[in-house]
Design a protein around this motif. Structure first.
Motif, PDB file in Angstrom:
ATOM      1  N   VAL A   9       0.844  -1.195   0.000  1.00  0.00           N
ATOM      2  CA  VAL A   9       0.000   0.000   0.000  1.00  0.00           C
ATOM      3  C   VAL A   9       0.880   1.245   0.000  1.00  0.00           C
ATOM      4  O   VAL A   9       1.862   1.324   0.731  1.00  0.00           O
ATOM      5  N   GLY A  10       0.508   2.210  -0.824  1.00  0.00           N
ATOM      6  CA  GLY A  10       1.248   3.469  -0.922  1.00  0.00           C
ATOM      7  C   GLY A  10       0.308   4.659  -0.937  1.00  0.00           C
ATOM      8  O   GLY A  10       0.161   5.315  -1.967  1.00  0.00           O
ATOM      9  N   SER A  51       2.304  -3.477   4.035  1.00  0.00           N
ATOM     10  CA  SER A  51       2.073  -4.571   3.087  1.00  0.00           C
ATOM     11  C   SER A  51       1.446  -5.740   3.805  1.00  0.00           C
ATOM     12  O   SER A  51       1.563  -5.875   5.018  1.00  0.00           O
ATOM     13  N   ASN A  52       0.804  -6.600   3.023  1.00  0.00           N
ATOM     14  CA  ASN A  52       0.312  -7.851   3.580  1.00  0.00           C
ATOM     15  C   ASN A  52       0.461  -8.969   2.564  1.00  0.00           C
ATOM     16  O   ASN A  52       0.569  -8.734   1.364  1.00  0.00           O
ATOM     17  N   LEU A  67     -12.815  -8.853  -6.635  1.00  0.00           N
ATOM     18  CA  LEU A  67     -12.640  -8.660  -5.200  1.00  0.00           C
ATOM     19  C   LEU A  67     -11.570  -7.607  -4.921  1.00  0.00           C
ATOM     20  O   LEU A  67     -11.775  -6.702  -4.116  1.00  0.00           O
ATOM     21  N   LEU A  68     -10.435  -7.736  -5.588  1.00  0.00           N
ATOM     22  CA  LEU A  68      -9.354  -6.767  -5.381  1.00  0.00           C
ATOM     23  C   LEU A  68      -9.809  -5.356  -5.735  1.00  0.00           C
ATOM     24  O   LEU A  68      -9.520  -4.406  -4.998  1.00  0.00           O
ATOM     25  N   TRP A  69     -10.516  -5.222  -6.835  1.00  0.00           N
ATOM     26  CA  TRP A  69     -10.992  -3.902  -7.246  1.00  0.00           C
ATOM     27  C   TRP A  69     -12.025  -3.342  -6.279  1.00  0.00           C
ATOM     28  O   TRP A  69     -12.263  -2.133  -6.244  1.00  0.00           O
ATOM     29  N   VAL A  79      -0.162  -4.768  -6.448  1.00  0.00           N
ATOM     30  CA  VAL A  79      -0.677  -6.098  -6.119  1.00  0.00           C
ATOM     31  C   VAL A  79       0.003  -7.145  -6.979  1.00  0.00           C
ATOM     32  O   VAL A  79       0.146  -6.971  -8.194  1.00  0.00           O
ATOM     33  N   GLN A  80       0.421  -8.230  -6.327  1.00  0.00           N
ATOM     34  CA  GLN A  80       0.966  -9.394  -7.026  1.00  0.00           C
ATOM     35  C   GLN A  80       0.082 -10.584  -6.681  1.00  0.00           C
ATOM     36  O   GLN A  80      -0.118 -10.886  -5.494  1.00  0.00           O
TER      37      GLN A  80
END
Length: 96
Positions: A9-10, A51-52, A67-69, A79-80
């Protein structure tokens, strides 16, 4: 289908503090909702970073994408995503 996801996250430092607080609160609520639903199976913090590492259990790549969106902090994330499958040497893969 399981997915391993790393989220870095940034959030911009100059983002209004009230906007940031609201984003973080809604992100937490969404994460808890997905965990309670059994979709967000594991959520681990990366020490010393914003980060997670997570594991998600969803139907397919399209559901993972959607879901990510849906995450409130998504616009501020790198995101990776890696699809996972059972390893043949895993205990769960062994015949009884």
């Amino acid at each position: 289908m399981l997915f391993h996801v790393r989220m870095d996250v940034g959030v911009p430092h100059d983002l209004d503090p009230d906007v940031r607080a609201e984003l973080v609160a809604t992100e937490k609520a969404r994460a808890l909702e997905l965990q309670r639903a059994g979709t967000w199976v594991h959520l681990w913090r990366v020490v010393g970073q914003y980060s997670n590492i997570s594991v998600f259990d969803v139907a397919d790549a399209t559901e993972m994408h959607d879901l990510l969106w849906s995450l409130p902090l998504f616009p501020y994330m790198q995101v990776q995503v890696t699809a996972l499958t059972e390893h043949p040497s895993a205990l769960s893969a062994q015949e009884p």
